[in-house]
Design a protein around this motif. Structure first.
Motif, short mmCIF file in Angstrom:
data_model
loop_
_atom_site.label_atom_id
_atom_site.label_comp_id
_atom_site.label_asym_id
_atom_site.label_seq_id
_atom_site.Cartn_x
_atom_site.Cartn_y
_atom_site.Cartn_z
N PRO A 138 -13.66 -5.63 -9.34
CA PRO A 138 -14.52 -6.37 -8.40
C PRO A 138 -14.29 -5.91 -6.96
CG PRO A 138 -13.38 -7.87 -9.89
CD PRO A 138 -12.73 -6.52 -10.05
N HIS A 139 -15.37 -5.95 -6.16
CA HIS A 139 -15.22 -5.58 -4.76
C HIS A 139 -16.06 -6.49 -3.89
CE1 HIS A 139 -19.12 -3.26 -4.30
NE2 HIS A 139 -19.03 -3.32 -5.62
N PRO A 140 -15.61 -6.78 -2.65
CA PRO A 140 -14.34 -6.32 -2.11
C PRO A 140 -13.17 -7.06 -2.74
CG PRO A 140 -15.31 -7.89 -0.60
CD PRO A 140 -16.33 -7.66 -1.69
N GLY A 141 -11.99 -6.45 -2.66
CA GLY A 141 -10.77 -7.11 -3.09
C GLY A 141 -10.02 -7.62 -1.88
N PHE A 142 -8.95 -8.37 -2.12
CA PHE A 142 -8.14 -8.92 -1.03
C PHE A 142 -6.75 -8.29 -1.07
CE2 PHE A 142 -5.45 -12.18 1.03
CZ PHE A 142 -6.11 -12.26 2.25
N GLY A 143 -6.40 -7.56 -0.02
CA GLY A 143 -5.09 -6.91 0.07
C GLY A 143 -4.04 -7.86 0.63
N THR A 144 -2.81 -7.73 0.16
CA THR A 144 -1.76 -8.68 0.58
C THR A 144 -0.54 -8.00 1.19
OG1 THR A 144 -0.69 -8.69 -1.60
CG2 THR A 144 -2.45 -10.32 -1.21
N SER A 145 -0.61 -6.70 1.46
CA SER A 145 0.53 -6.04 2.10
C SER A 145 0.80 -6.68 3.45
CB SER A 145 0.22 -4.55 2.30
OG SER A 145 1.21 -3.94 3.09
N GLY A 146 2.06 -7.02 3.71
CA GLY A 146 2.42 -7.64 4.98
C GLY A 146 2.33 -9.15 4.97
N HIS A 147 1.75 -9.75 3.95
CA HIS A 147 1.67 -11.21 3.85
C HIS A 147 2.98 -11.72 3.25
CE1 HIS A 147 -2.62 -11.99 4.77
NE2 HIS A 147 -2.80 -10.77 4.31
N TYR A 198 5.76 -5.19 -1.88
CA TYR A 198 5.37 -6.14 -0.84
C TYR A 198 6.26 -7.38 -0.81
CZ TYR A 198 0.95 -3.48 -1.03
OH TYR A 198 0.00 -2.50 -1.04
N GLY A 199 6.95 -7.66 -1.91
CA GLY A 199 7.85 -8.81 -1.94
C GLY A 199 7.13 -10.15 -1.93
N ASN A 200 5.87 -10.18 -2.39
CA ASN A 200 5.12 -11.44 -2.33
C ASN A 200 4.44 -11.79 -3.64
OD1 ASN A 200 2.91 -9.72 -2.44
ND2 ASN A 200 2.34 -9.99 -0.30
N GLU A 201 4.87 -11.18 -4.74
CA GLU A 201 4.22 -11.47 -6.02
C GLU A 201 4.30 -12.96 -6.37
OE1 GLU A 201 4.53 -7.43 -8.69
OE2 GLU A 201 6.39 -8.52 -8.30
N ARG A 202 5.43 -13.59 -6.10
CA ARG A 202 5.57 -15.01 -6.42
C ARG A 202 4.55 -15.85 -5.64
NH1 ARG A 202 9.42 -16.79 -9.32
NH2 ARG A 202 10.77 -15.02 -8.82
N GLU A 203 4.40 -15.53 -4.35
CA GLU A 203 3.45 -16.27 -3.52
C GLU A 203 2.01 -16.04 -3.96
OE1 GLU A 203 7.24 -15.98 -1.33
OE2 GLU A 203 6.02 -14.53 -2.43
#
Length: 266
Positions: free
Chosen positions: A7-16, A42-47
């Motif tokens: 699907p597009h657009p997607g939502f990027g989470t780098s830096g979150h 990114y260290g945010n998979e849990r979030e």
């Protein structure tokens, strides 16, 4: 686009990070995004997983992608770290699992069979690659049993990557664009700003609209606050052929992400 499964657009989470990561992903899903991109690095998979659980969107409607970080690309580490990613995300499987960079512990003869094994176990529906060149892609496609579903690269009006985009189209590989709004610098570009004025839009929205009209390309902008919805609204903009040609001419072969850096941002 060439392959409609992403699907597009997607939502990027780098830096979150932390609660703000969860809040922004919830906001993105409730704004209409159905593709969320994260990574072990990114260290945010849990979030991200918490956000998918909290959002008023059915889990089966969310296309979830994560990436195996370079240090975890030895065969057994791919398996173990993917299981850990699923645990952090709170899911039984992801829709797309990438090799993040072909560096560090990456060994095609070990890494890629492990990606196949992860797919065979049902832990991912699709296998992807990220930051490869054509030679690496050719090699990977020869070794993998699973088709390469997506290839994620830095891609924006200043770095248009036509060779890789064309390769993706030829082989039915979705090209997923990170840094699609040039790390928030789209409004520095005179051409994008001028076209934005014509459309009563922002330069960031014009950059995203350009991606969305490129066959085979999926943009994954990141954003927070009101930018989450504003970026999604770019899919309502219809650029003329003349406007697309003007953006095509912006090409500067300018890379914003240092491949040797420890952190990469959308």
């Amino acid at each position: 686009m060439t392959d409609q499964h992403v699907p597009h657009p997607g939502f990027g989470t780098s830096g979150h990070e932390g609660d703000s990561c969860t809040e922004n992903v919830v906001r993105a899903l409730e704004a209409g995004y159905r593709h969320v991109d994260t990574a072990q690095m990114y260290g945010n998979e849990r979030e991200v997983g918490e956000a998918i659980e909290r959002a008023d969107v059915d889990r089966e409607d969310v296309y979830l992608a994560t990436k195996v970080k370079p240090a975890n690309l030895a065969h057994d580490d791919v398996i173990a770290s993917t299981e850990e990613s699923l645990d952090r995300l709170g899911v039984e499987s992801v829709d797309l699992l990438y090799v993040h960079w072909p560096t560090d512990a990456y060994d095609p003869e070990e890494t890629l069979p492990a990606m196949d094994e992860v797919a065979d176990r049902g832990w991912t529906r699709h296998v992807g690659l990220s930051n490869f060149d054509v030679a690496h892609l050719e090699e990977a496609r020869e070794i993998l049993d699973a088709p390469v579903a997506a290839h994620q690269i830095e891609l924006h009006p200043w770095l248009q990557q036509d060779e890789l985009v064309d390769y993706g189209r030829e082989h039915e590989i979705a090209t997923v664009a990170y840094c699609p709004i040039m790390q928030g610098r789209a409004d520095e570009d005179e051409t994008l700003s001028a076209i934005a004025t014509d459309h009563e839009a922002t330069a960031h929205q014009i950059a995203l609209a350009w991606h969305l009209q490129r066959d085979g390309v999926v943009a994954i902008p990141k954003g927070s606050g009101d930018h989450v919805e504003a970026n999604f609204e770019a899919n309502r903009i219809d650029l003329s052929d003349e406007a697309v040609a003007r953006i095509d001419d912006i090409e500067r072969d300018e890379r914003l992400v240092d491949p040797d850096a420890a952190v990469w941002n959308e």
